[in-house]
Design a protein around this motif. Structure first.
Motif, PDB file in Angstrom:
ATOM      1  N   ALA A 550      37.980  25.285  36.465  1.00  0.00           N
ATOM      2  CA  ALA A 550      38.764  24.944  35.277  1.00  0.00           C
ATOM      3  C   ALA A 550      39.193  23.482  35.314  1.00  0.00           C
ATOM      4  O   ALA A 550      39.367  22.891  36.388  1.00  0.00           O
ATOM      5  N   ASP A 551      39.303  22.932  34.109  1.00  0.00           N
ATOM      6  CA  ASP A 551      39.923  21.622  33.949  1.00  0.00           C
ATOM      7  C   ASP A 551      41.396  21.849  33.591  1.00  0.00           C
ATOM      8  O   ASP A 551      41.727  22.761  32.829  1.00  0.00           O
ATOM      9  N   VAL A 552      42.265  20.999  34.149  1.00  0.00           N
ATOM     10  CA  VAL A 552      43.698  21.137  33.899  1.00  0.00           C
ATOM     11  C   VAL A 552      44.148  20.046  32.931  1.00  0.00           C
ATOM     12  O   VAL A 552      43.878  18.857  33.153  1.00  0.00           O
ATOM     13  N   GLU A 553      44.783  20.470  31.858  1.00  0.00           N
ATOM     14  CA  GLU A 553      45.380  19.539  30.902  1.00  0.00           C
ATOM     15  C   GLU A 553      46.899  19.661  30.998  1.00  0.00           C
ATOM     16  O   GLU A 553      47.433  20.768  30.963  1.00  0.00           O
ATOM     17  N   ILE A 577      49.360  28.883  38.886  1.00  0.00           N
ATOM     18  CA  ILE A 577      48.141  28.074  38.731  1.00  0.00           C
ATOM     19  C   ILE A 577      46.957  28.757  39.428  1.00  0.00           C
ATOM     20  O   ILE A 577      45.848  28.833  38.880  1.00  0.00           O
ATOM     21  N   ILE A 578      47.179  29.258  40.659  1.00  0.00           N
ATOM     22  CA  ILE A 578      46.083  29.944  41.375  1.00  0.00           C
ATOM     23  C   ILE A 578      45.667  31.208  40.630  1.00  0.00           C
ATOM     24  O   ILE A 578      44.472  31.519  40.511  1.00  0.00           O
ATOM     25  N   ASN A 579      46.615  31.968  40.097  1.00  0.00           N
ATOM     26  CA  ASN A 579      46.283  33.169  39.316  1.00  0.00           C
ATOM     27  C   ASN A 579      45.403  32.822  38.120  1.00  0.00           C
ATOM     28  O   ASN A 579      44.435  33.519  37.804  1.00  0.00           O
ATOM     29  N   SER A 580      45.749  31.706  37.421  1.00  0.00           N
ATOM     30  CA  SER A 580      44.938  31.292  36.270  1.00  0.00           C
ATOM     31  C   SER A 580      43.531  30.912  36.711  1.00  0.00           C
ATOM     32  O   SER A 580      42.534  31.272  36.068  1.00  0.00           O
ATOM     33  N   ALA A 581      43.436  30.165  37.844  1.00  0.00           N
ATOM     34  CA  ALA A 581      42.115  29.751  38.334  1.00  0.00           C
ATOM     35  C   ALA A 581      41.278  30.972  38.729  1.00  0.00           C
ATOM     36  O   ALA A 581      40.079  31.061  38.402  1.00  0.00           O
ATOM     37  N   HIS A 582      41.885  31.945  39.412  1.00  0.00           N
ATOM     38  CA  HIS A 582      41.157  33.149  39.826  1.00  0.00           C
ATOM     39  C   HIS A 582      40.742  33.985  38.618  1.00  0.00           C
ATOM     40  O   HIS A 582      39.653  34.596  38.612  1.00  0.00           O
ATOM     41  N   ALA A 583      41.598  34.022  37.581  1.00  0.00           N
ATOM     42  CA  ALA A 583      41.248  34.783  36.380  1.00  0.00           C
ATOM     43  C   ALA A 583      40.024  34.184  35.704  1.00  0.00           C
ATOM     44  O   ALA A 583      39.118  34.902  35.264  1.00  0.00           O
ATOM     45  N   ILE A 584      39.981  32.843  35.615  1.00  0.00           N
ATOM     46  CA  ILE A 584      38.818  32.184  34.997  1.00  0.00           C
ATOM     47  C   ILE A 584      37.587  32.371  35.870  1.00  0.00           C
ATOM     48  O   ILE A 584      36.474  32.644  35.380  1.00  0.00           O
ATOM     49  N   ALA A 585      37.768  32.236  37.201  1.00  0.00           N
ATOM     50  CA  ALA A 585      36.626  32.387  38.113  1.00  0.00           C
ATOM     51  C   ALA A 585      36.042  33.798  38.043  1.00  0.00           C
ATOM     52  O   ALA A 585      34.822  33.985  38.229  1.00  0.00           O
ATOM     53  N   SER A 586      36.888  34.799  37.750  1.00  0.00           N
ATOM     54  CA  SER A 586      36.397  36.186  37.709  1.00  0.00           C
ATOM     55  C   SER A 586      35.399  36.412  36.578  1.00  0.00           C
ATOM     56  O   SER A 586      34.624  37.368  36.608  1.00  0.00           O
ATOM     57  N   GLN A 587      35.389  35.519  35.566  1.00  0.00           N
ATOM     58  CA  GLN A 587      34.453  35.669  34.443  1.00  0.00           C
ATOM     59  C   GLN A 587      33.048  35.178  34.796  1.00  0.00           C
ATOM     60  O   GLN A 587      32.078  35.511  34.107  1.00  0.00           O
ATOM     61  N   LYS A 588      32.951  34.337  35.850  1.00  0.00           N
ATOM     62  CA  LYS A 588      31.663  33.817  36.321  1.00  0.00           C
ATOM     63  C   LYS A 588      30.858  33.216  35.176  1.00  0.00           C
ATOM     64  O   LYS A 588      29.656  33.453  35.020  1.00  0.00           O
ATOM     65  N   ARG A 589      31.521  32.424  34.341  1.00  0.00           N
ATOM     66  CA  ARG A 589      30.832  31.805  33.208  1.00  0.00           C
ATOM     67  C   ARG A 589      30.252  30.452  33.627  1.00  0.00           C
ATOM     68  O   ARG A 589      30.673  29.856  34.624  1.00  0.00           O
ATOM     69  N   ASP A 613      42.480  30.069  29.519  1.00  0.00           N
ATOM     70  CA  ASP A 613      41.590  30.724  28.542  1.00  0.00           C
ATOM     71  C   ASP A 613      40.724  31.778  29.223  1.00  0.00           C
ATOM     72  O   ASP A 613      39.563  31.978  28.883  1.00  0.00           O
ATOM     73  N   GLY A 614      41.314  32.426  30.242  1.00  0.00           N
ATOM     74  CA  GLY A 614      40.602  33.473  30.968  1.00  0.00           C
ATOM     75  C   GLY A 614      40.530  34.773  30.180  1.00  0.00           C
ATOM     76  O   GLY A 614      40.722  34.796  28.948  1.00  0.00           O
ATOM     77  N   PRO A 615      40.305  35.879  30.850  1.00  0.00           N
ATOM     78  CA  PRO A 615      40.066  37.156  30.168  1.00  0.00           C
ATOM     79  C   PRO A 615      41.315  37.790  29.564  1.00  0.00           C
ATOM     80  O   PRO A 615      41.214  38.751  28.805  1.00  0.00           O
ATOM     81  N   GLY A 616      42.522  37.282  29.915  1.00  0.00           N
ATOM     82  CA  GLY A 616      43.733  37.892  29.408  1.00  0.00           C
ATOM     83  C   GLY A 616      44.145  39.093  30.244  1.00  0.00           C
ATOM     84  O   GLY A 616      43.491  39.467  31.219  1.00  0.00           O
ATOM     85  N   ILE A 617      45.299  39.696  29.850  1.00  0.00           N
ATOM     86  CA  ILE A 617      45.847  40.831  30.598  1.00  0.00           C
ATOM     87  C   ILE A 617      46.067  41.986  29.627  1.00  0.00           C
ATOM     88  O   ILE A 617      46.770  41.830  28.624  1.00  0.00           O
ATOM     89  N   PRO A 618      45.520  43.151  29.892  1.00  0.00           N
ATOM     90  CA  PRO A 618      45.738  44.307  29.009  1.00  0.00           C
ATOM     91  C   PRO A 618      47.217  44.688  28.969  1.00  0.00           C
ATOM     92  O   PRO A 618      47.980  44.405  29.891  1.00  0.00           O
ATOM     93  N   ASP A 619      47.587  45.394  27.885  1.00  0.00           N
ATOM     94  CA  ASP A 619      48.989  45.766  27.696  1.00  0.00           C
ATOM     95  C   ASP A 619      49.520  46.621  28.840  1.00  0.00           C
ATOM     96  O   ASP A 619      50.626  46.409  29.334  1.00  0.00           O
ATOM     97  N   GLU A 620      48.751  47.609  29.270  1.00  0.00           N
ATOM     98  CA  GLU A 620      49.247  48.500  30.304  1.00  0.00           C
ATOM     99  C   GLU A 620      49.446  47.761  31.630  1.00  0.00           C
ATOM    100  O   GLU A 620      50.320  48.102  32.429  1.00  0.00           O
ATOM    101  N   THR A 621      48.605  46.757  31.878  1.00  0.00           N
ATOM    102  CA  THR A 621      48.768  45.959  33.094  1.00  0.00           C
ATOM    103  C   THR A 621      49.939  44.999  32.954  1.00  0.00           C
ATOM    104  O   THR A 621      50.707  44.794  33.897  1.00  0.00           O
TER     105      THR A 621
END
Length: 685
Positions: A550-553, A577-589, A613-621
């Protein structure tokens, strides 16, 4: 002619009026030589114009002039009441003309040509006489217009003069009292002994002053304040007495009303069950009621003279009391009004004081308050404290155990984060270190070439010192310079140093951020902290975790410092910040994602949002995301404590808020709020 002008003559202006130029010049010359200022006029009209526009102290006025002659000008001066001496000058010895001039108000009549000595004496006498007249008029106006009554009697008390103020005071006109004895004002309210002392005082040459009850013409009694002073002649014999009188009847009534009001206040204050007090700005006790005297064991006469309030308090309380008193004078709040007081017999007594500043004409002049004896309350508090002591100790012990456990959890999470970042930090440091190592290797080669070339130059110098230089030696030197490309080498040296400097700065930045991130304050310590600096330090530390995904703005507004524990706040930034990076990395785009960090503030708090701009978090989670040990990562990839600890740090430790949202289009945003001021609850935590 003797010049006798003094320093005071320098400011005196004389006007010389004469149509004869020779006479005008001669007289003006004499005037200036005597030390006076001189104005001139050659006709009557110019003279009148100067009279109306300039300050003139004396006029030397020629009688015979074209236009308005001297007598007409003299008549103008008299009719318009100009108060200045006029000396007439004429070439004629006509006695009738001289007498007529004097009758019209001229001070003197001089013949031309003017004798310098005679003119000097005449001018000096005229100025002195008119100055005396001016002072007499001034003194007469001052006495006549004085609001005080003025009476002058002879040495036997016979009235010789009264001013209008006396008539207004007594009702007697000047004609009614002239020649009568001052005793006509007697009211009969003063004793014969009073008047004997009065006459003994003034007859001995002393000034008497005091209050007298006298009687007006209409029989009404009034109180006057009177000052009587003897007047002596050249032999110091008393010839007259001057009395200055002022009607103070209304003042006496006001004083009596005030005394009655004070008595009423004293009686009401004594009915109160609690002590009431007043002190002035110097700390002097100016008032207390009877309960106040009884509580502290003093008599009223003991408090009448410069009794300082500090005596009523135990020595260890006096500094705090003085500080609180000064705070009240300045309008500042005072938290603790309880003190350990001291009775006259040395007995301690706990008291509570309710006080307020005394304001007069917008200024604080003292403090007024009520004192409560809280002995019984203190005794009850002591009993209650003893009953609760065991329970409080158990609660404190359990709280400390829980706090230590929580602190260990935070530390373990921080160590886990640092361990996770260690490889990335080593990589971040290796890049600039390798860059500097390569630059130093290049510098070693360049310096070896320069040393070799320098040796050739030294050989040429030694040859030159012994004789001429062979052309083949110079050719070899040029060839050597070309082989090592000396110009290119020298041009490249500054860039090598600049690039190395940038490498050192990068290393310093990383190490500084590591030091800031690893510094530890006490768990409950709060220091001013710029969260923008914390964000920047965290981004440097975590760079290897997000740089490939990810790029950080950042959009960081200038923020005021907030009271917080910086290491705990940095831990929250790192987790998010690490959670956001891991969420984006999990998409493997294929392309990089984006992490946006924004800060702002208002008058009460600072705000920080971290969005991806990762996958987001479902409501139940999202409903369980801040629960301890809850995680959606694979086993071994996370402890499930990061977000729960972050929530505890922001919400419980710093009295802020931490919320998470996931818009329908995807991505996640964490928004935190941190207050600018510590509340009592957060300070206790």
């Amino acid at each position: 002619m003797k010049k006798s002008a003094t320093s005071s003559d320098a400011g005196i202006t004389l006007l010389v009026v004469d149509d004869n130029a020779v006479s005008l010049t001669l007289t003006t010359h004499i005037i200036k030589k005597l030390g006076y200022n001189a104005l001139t006029a050659d006709n009557g009209n110019t003279c009148i114009e100067l009279l109306n526009t300039c300050r003139i102290d004396l006029i030397l006025l020629d009688i015979h002039m074209p236009g308005k002659n001297g007598l007409e000008v003299l008549a103008y001066i008299r009719d318009h009441q100009f108060l200045l001496p006029v000396i007439m000058i004429s070439g004629s010895s006509d006695i009738e003309q001289a007498v007529f001039s004097l009758k019209m108000g001229a001070y003197e009549y001089l013949l031309k040509p003017v004798d310098a000595d005679r003119l000097q004496i005449t001018v000096k006498n005229a100025l002195s006489e008119f100055e005396l007249r001016r002072k007499v008029r001034l003194f007469s106006a001052a006495i006549t217009q004085s609001p005080f009554a003025v009476v002058i009697t002879n040495e036997k008390g016979i009235i010789e003069y009264t001013n209008p103020g006396f008539t207004a005071l007594s009702g007697y006109s000047e004609s009614e009292v002239n020649g009568r004895n001052i005793d006509l004002l007697k009211s009969g309210k003063q004793s014969p002994a009073f008047y004997r002392h009065f006459w003994q005082t003034i007859s001995s040459g002393k000034i008497w002053q005091g209050e007298i009850i006298n009687r007006k013409k209409n029989g009404e009694l009034y109180t006057e304040f009177c000052m009587v002073s003897p007047i002596t002649d050249h032999s110091l014999r008393i010839t007259h007495f001057i009395s200055i009188k002022q009607d103070i009847s209304q003042r006496k009534k006001d004083q009596e009303a005030l005394a009655e009001s004070e008595q009423r206040f004293q009686e009401l204050a004594d009915l109160l069950p609690q002590p009431v007090f007043e002190i002035d700005l110097n700390g002097t006790l100016t008032y207390t009621n009877t309960p106040g005297l009884d509580m502290f064991g003093y008599r009223k006469e003991e408090l009448d003279k410069d009794f300082n309030y500090l005596i009523l308090f135990s020595p260890e309380e006096r500094l705090r009391l003085q500080t609180n008193i000064q705070s009240i004078f300045r309008g500042l709040p005072v938290e603790n009004h309880e003190y350990n007081a001291l009775k006259k017999d040395g007995t301690d007594i706990p008291i509570l004081i309710y006080s307020a500043p005394i304001i007069r004409n917008g200024k604080t002049v003292g403090i007024r308050g009520i004192v409560l004896d809280i002995t019984e309350r203190k005794r009850s508090e002591q009993i209650l404290q003893e009953l609760n002591q065991t329970l409080e100790e158990r609660v404190k012990k359990r709280t400390r155990e829980l706090e230590m456990t929580h602190q260990q959890m935070i530390l373990q999470e921080k160590l886990a984060s640092i361990g996770q970042l260690a490889a990335g930090l080593a990589h971040e440091l290796n890049n600039p270190i390798n860059f500097v190592r390569i630059n130093f290797a290049t510098l070693q080669e360049d310096i070896a070439d320069i040393r070799e070339l320098l040796q050739e130059y030294r050989n040429i110098r030694r040859i030159a010192e012994k004789g001429s230089i062979p052309p083949e030696k110079l050719q070899e030197l040029r060839k050597k310079e070309k082989e090592i490309a000396i110009d290119t080498l020298l041009d490249g040296l500054p860039e090598i140093f600049t690039e190395s400097q940038r490498g050192f700065e990068r290393i310093g930045t990383i190490i500084g951020s590591m030091r800031n991130f690893s510094f530890r304050h006490a768990i409950d310590q709060r220091v001013p902290f710029d969260i923008n600096k914390g964000i920047n330090d965290t981004l440097i530390i975590a760079r290897n975790e997000y740089r490939y995904y990810a790029d950080v703005e950042t959009s960081l507004e200038i923020l005021p410092p907030i009271p917080c524990n910086p290491e705990q706040i940095n831990q929250v930034f790192l987790n998010l910040i690490i959670n956001s990076a891991h969420a984006i990395a999990s998409q493997k785009r294929a392309e990089k994602g984006k992490i946006s960090i924004h800060t702002s503030h208002d008058s009460n708090a600072v705000f920080c949002s971290i969005a991806d701009d990762g996958p987001g978090i479902p409501d139940e989670t999202r409903r369980r995301i801040f629960e301890p040990f809850f995680t959606t990562k694979e086993p071994g990839k996370g402890t499930g404590l990061g977000l729960s600890i972050s929530y505890d740090i922001i919400v419980h430790k710093h009295n802020g808020t931490l919320v998470v949202s996931s818009p329908p289009e995807g991505g996640t945003m964490f928004t935190m709020t941190l207050p600018l001021m510590l509340t009592t609850e957060s300070a206790e935590k």
